[in-house]
Design a protein around this motif. Structure first.
Motif, PDB file in Angstrom:
ATOM      1  N   LYS A  97      25.042  55.397   5.445  1.00 16.38           N
ATOM      2  CA  LYS A  97      26.111  56.024   6.214  1.00 16.38           C
ATOM      3  C   LYS A  97      27.099  54.964   6.711  1.00 16.38           C
ATOM      4  O   LYS A  97      26.721  53.817   6.969  1.00 16.38           O
ATOM      5  CB  LYS A  97      25.537  56.783   7.414  1.00 16.38           C
ATOM      6  CG  LYS A  97      24.684  57.982   7.048  1.00 16.38           C
ATOM      7  CD  LYS A  97      24.169  58.672   8.304  1.00 16.38           C
ATOM      8  CE  LYS A  97      23.322  59.889   7.959  1.00 16.38           C
ATOM      9  NZ  LYS A  97      22.815  60.575   9.175  1.00 16.38           N
ATOM     10  N   LEU A  98      28.337  55.376   6.867  1.00 12.94           N
ATOM     11  CA  LEU A  98      29.368  54.459   7.365  1.00 12.94           C
ATOM     12  C   LEU A  98      28.993  53.932   8.750  1.00 12.94           C
ATOM     13  O   LEU A  98      29.183  52.750   9.049  1.00 12.94           O
ATOM     14  CB  LEU A  98      30.717  55.187   7.432  1.00 12.94           C
ATOM     15  CG  LEU A  98      31.883  54.403   8.039  1.00 12.94           C
ATOM     16  CD1 LEU A  98      32.201  53.173   7.202  1.00 12.94           C
ATOM     17  CD2 LEU A  98      33.124  55.288   8.166  1.00 12.94           C
ATOM     18  N   LYS A  99      28.455  54.794   9.578  1.00  8.09           N
ATOM     19  CA  LYS A  99      28.072  54.416  10.939  1.00  8.09           C
ATOM     20  C   LYS A  99      27.101  53.238  10.941  1.00  8.09           C
ATOM     21  O   LYS A  99      27.230  52.310  11.754  1.00  8.09           O
ATOM     22  CB  LYS A  99      27.445  55.630  11.633  1.00  8.09           C
ATOM     23  CG  LYS A  99      26.968  55.398  13.050  1.00  8.09           C
ATOM     24  CD  LYS A  99      26.374  56.692  13.607  1.00  8.09           C
ATOM     25  CE  LYS A  99      25.865  56.503  15.023  1.00  8.09           C
ATOM     26  NZ  LYS A  99      25.293  57.767  15.564  1.00  8.09           N
ATOM     27  N   THR A 100      26.172  53.249  10.009  1.00 11.26           N
ATOM     28  CA  THR A 100      25.172  52.184   9.927  1.00 11.26           C
ATOM     29  C   THR A 100      25.813  50.858   9.539  1.00 11.26           C
ATOM     30  O   THR A 100      25.484  49.805  10.089  1.00 11.26           O
ATOM     31  CB  THR A 100      24.083  52.557   8.908  1.00 11.26           C
ATOM     32  OG1 THR A 100      23.525  53.828   9.258  1.00 11.26           O
ATOM     33  CG2 THR A 100      22.980  51.516   8.886  1.00 11.26           C
ATOM     34  N   VAL A 101      26.750  50.928   8.604  1.00 15.03           N
ATOM     35  CA  VAL A 101      27.422  49.704   8.147  1.00 15.03           C
ATOM     36  C   VAL A 101      28.265  49.106   9.269  1.00 15.03           C
ATOM     37  O   VAL A 101      28.230  47.894   9.519  1.00 15.03           O
ATOM     38  CB  VAL A 101      28.309  49.996   6.920  1.00 15.03           C
ATOM     39  CG1 VAL A 101      29.046  48.735   6.482  1.00 15.03           C
ATOM     40  CG2 VAL A 101      27.472  50.537   5.778  1.00 15.03           C
ATOM     41  N   LEU A 102      29.024  49.954   9.950  1.00 11.66           N
ATOM     42  CA  LEU A 102      29.909  49.458  11.003  1.00 11.66           C
ATOM     43  C   LEU A 102      29.135  48.812  12.144  1.00 11.66           C
ATOM     44  O   LEU A 102      29.633  47.884  12.802  1.00 11.66           O
ATOM     45  CB  LEU A 102      30.771  50.603  11.554  1.00 11.66           C
ATOM     46  CG  LEU A 102      31.741  51.274  10.572  1.00 11.66           C
ATOM     47  CD1 LEU A 102      32.569  52.339  11.286  1.00 11.66           C
ATOM     48  CD2 LEU A 102      32.662  50.255   9.921  1.00 11.66           C
ATOM     49  N   SER A 103      27.933  49.286  12.386  1.00  9.58           N
ATOM     50  CA  SER A 103      27.126  48.740  13.482  1.00  9.58           C
ATOM     51  C   SER A 103      26.339  47.501  13.067  1.00  9.58           C
ATOM     52  O   SER A 103      25.703  46.863  13.912  1.00  9.58           O
ATOM     53  CB  SER A 103      26.151  49.812  13.991  1.00  9.58           C
ATOM     54  OG  SER A 103      26.855  50.932  14.487  1.00  9.58           O
ATOM     55  N   ASN A 104      26.399  47.147  11.791  1.00 10.39           N
ATOM     56  CA  ASN A 104      25.699  45.960  11.299  1.00 10.39           C
ATOM     57  C   ASN A 104      26.310  44.707  11.921  1.00 10.39           C
ATOM     58  O   ASN A 104      27.528  44.555  11.973  1.00 10.39           O
ATOM     59  CB  ASN A 104      25.805  45.902   9.772  1.00 10.39           C
ATOM     60  CG  ASN A 104      24.917  44.829   9.177  1.00 10.39           C
ATOM     61  OD1 ASN A 104      25.099  43.642   9.423  1.00 10.39           O
ATOM     62  ND2 ASN A 104      23.955  45.249   8.371  1.00 10.39           N
ATOM     63  N   SER A 105      25.479  43.828  12.382  1.00  7.88           N
ATOM     64  CA  SER A 105      25.963  42.626  13.070  1.00  7.88           C
ATOM     65  C   SER A 105      26.796  41.728  12.162  1.00  7.88           C
ATOM     66  O   SER A 105      27.605  40.927  12.640  1.00  7.88           O
ATOM     67  CB  SER A 105      24.774  41.835  13.632  1.00  7.88           C
ATOM     68  OG  SER A 105      23.904  41.434  12.577  1.00  7.88           O
ATOM     69  N   LYS A 106      26.618  41.863  10.846  1.00 10.23           N
ATOM     70  CA  LYS A 106      27.369  41.024   9.911  1.00 10.23           C
ATOM     71  C   LYS A 106      28.731  41.621   9.546  1.00 10.23           C
ATOM     72  O   LYS A 106      29.541  40.964   8.893  1.00 10.23           O
ATOM     73  CB  LYS A 106      26.548  40.811   8.637  1.00 10.23           C
ATOM     74  CG  LYS A 106      25.263  40.029   8.876  1.00 10.23           C
ATOM     75  CD  LYS A 106      24.485  39.844   7.587  1.00 10.23           C
ATOM     76  CE  LYS A 106      23.187  39.061   7.842  1.00 10.23           C
ATOM     77  NZ  LYS A 106      22.404  38.875   6.593  1.00 10.23           N
ATOM     78  N   PHE A 107      28.949  42.862   9.968  1.00 14.21           N
ATOM     79  CA  PHE A 107      30.215  43.518   9.633  1.00 14.21           C
ATOM     80  C   PHE A 107      31.254  43.243  10.720  1.00 14.21           C
ATOM     81  O   PHE A 107      30.967  43.348  11.913  1.00 14.21           O
ATOM     82  CB  PHE A 107      30.022  45.028   9.482  1.00 14.21           C
ATOM     83  CG  PHE A 107      31.267  45.757   9.048  1.00 14.21           C
ATOM     84  CD1 PHE A 107      31.591  45.865   7.704  1.00 14.21           C
ATOM     85  CD2 PHE A 107      32.139  46.307   9.988  1.00 14.21           C
ATOM     86  CE1 PHE A 107      32.742  46.525   7.298  1.00 14.21           C
ATOM     87  CE2 PHE A 107      33.291  46.962   9.592  1.00 14.21           C
ATOM     88  CZ  PHE A 107      33.601  47.070   8.244  1.00 14.21           C
ATOM     89  N   THR A 108      32.457  42.887  10.289  1.00 11.66           N
ATOM     90  CA  THR A 108      33.566  42.674  11.216  1.00 11.66           C
ATOM     91  C   THR A 108      34.658  43.703  10.928  1.00 11.66           C
ATOM     92  O   THR A 108      35.160  43.786   9.801  1.00 11.66           O
ATOM     93  CB  THR A 108      34.156  41.259  11.074  1.00 11.66           C
ATOM     94  OG1 THR A 108      33.123  40.296  11.334  1.00 11.66           O
ATOM     95  CG2 THR A 108      35.298  41.044  12.056  1.00 11.66           C
TER      96      THR A 108
END
Length: 367
Positions: free
Chosen positions: A327-338
């Motif tokens: 899910k997009l939500k999971t990716v956005l909350s990833n610490s490596k994602f800016t």
């Protein structure tokens, strides 16, 4: 009681029945040298008698001349729009006589205001009415015309004040009473409009605060440098927003296809949707491939999704692959994602592709 007339003031001996056609009457008067509105200088120079007759217009006392100009202005006003310019000139000529009759001066200014009211010159209306009231504080027509100009300009308090002052002088004046009713109705409309505007602002502010808090709760690493926005401008209405019913975030998302230097924009990517769902919508129809996909390799099961990672000083460091079922939500909350400029962007590359291998290799080894 006879209904109040709000056109220019007529002389006491004025009888509308004498001339049924004001335009014909004015045309007839304009043919008489003494009453001509305009003459060429050459004509006057060549005809001394005509010049002498024209000069008689100013041979009376200032009061007599001013009254004559007022009467001629009234005739022009009654003739209709095509004579308004002449009416203005006659009233102005009367004012310029600078007679000592305050009542007459008040009427001249008030009548000129009546013409300008018809012409839509509301600033001039207010100035003339103010002058008319200096000469005669009881000039009801000046109050009326000033009130009407203020009403049209939506200066509601001033318009009501004019009406109240006029009604204090003549409580039964129908014209003023009717105008006041219109002003009060417009006042209510404007108040309701302002109330709705303030409510809308309050609601928007509440929604903005809720949106800000929701994004904060997602613990997303956000950076703003406007670089992405310069390259991919997004309209305000397509910015991230909150679904009022589900309380889910809807993001503006870019899919970038570096192989063909193309991109797709998804205006409302629900944070609980997966990448697989969107790839299926965009590339799931084999009979309708992307126009730039000449080899038809961009299909849902043949695509990988990546995002770029950044160092603390803002430099791109890696490409990380995203599971299509995530899910997009999971990716956005990833610490490596800016998240740059509040617009998530993902790189879409085909599997088992020479271009993909070279692109990733160049990305990893660039200086």
């Amino acid at each position: 009681m006879e209904e109040e007339t709000f056109g220019p003031d007529m002389p006491f001996n004025y009888n509308p029945g004498i001339k049924s056609d004001p335009e014909a009457f004015l045309k007839e008067m304009d043919s008489i040298p003494l009453f001509m509105n305009s003459l060429d200088d050459e004509v006057i120079e060549e005809n001394p008698t005509l010049a002498a007759l024209q000069a008689l217009k100013y041979d009376g006392t200032p009061e007599e001349n001013a009254k004559d100009f007022k009467d001629q202005g009234n005739e022009c006003f009654q003739a209709g729009k095509h004579k308004y310019k002449d009416a203005l000139q006659f009233y102005t000529d009367g004012i310029e006589q600078k007679c000592k009759d305050k009542e007459l001066n008040s009427i001249l200014h008030s009548n000129r205001a009546a013409v300008n009211l018809e012409l839509g010159n509301f600033g001039k209306v207010l100035r003339d009415c103010a002058k008319a009231l200096e000469y005669n504080p009881n000039n009801i027509k000046a109050f009326y015309r000033s009130g009407k100009a203020c009403y049209i300009l939506e200066k509601i308090p001033e318009a009501l004040d004019c009406c109240d002052r006029a009604l204090a002088l003549d409580p039964k004046n129908k014209g003023v009473k009717d105008l006041k009713i219109k002003i009060l109705r417009r006042k209510q409309e404007l108040e309701e409009k302002e109330k709705r505007r303030l409510q809308r602002i309050a609601e928007e502010e509440k929604e903005k605060q809720l949106l800000t808090q929701t994004i904060k709760d997602r613990k997303i690493n956000i950076v703003s440098n406007n670089e992405f926005l310069k390259k991919y401008p997004v309209q305000k209405e397509n910015a991230v927003r909150l679904d009022k019913e589900t309380k889910e975030l809807l993001w503006p998302v870019f899919f970038l296809y570096p192989e063909y230097k193309e991109s797709d924009f998804i205006s409302g990517f629900n944070e609980n949707n997966t990448f697989e769902e969107h790839l299926e919508v965009m590339f799931g129809d084999p009979n309708n491939p992307a126009p730039w996909d000449k080899d038809h390799v961009y299909t849902p099961d043949n695509l990988n999704v990546y995002f770029e990672t950044y160092s603390k000083n803002g430099e791109k460091t890696k490409l990380l692959k995203v599971p299509n079922k995530m899910k997009l939500k999971t990716v956005l909350s990833n610490s490596k994602f800016t998240l740059i400029d509040m617009i998530p962007a993902f790189i879409i590359l085909p599997k088992n592709s020479k271009f993909t291998d070279e692109f990733i290799d160049n990305f990893l080894h660039k200086e």
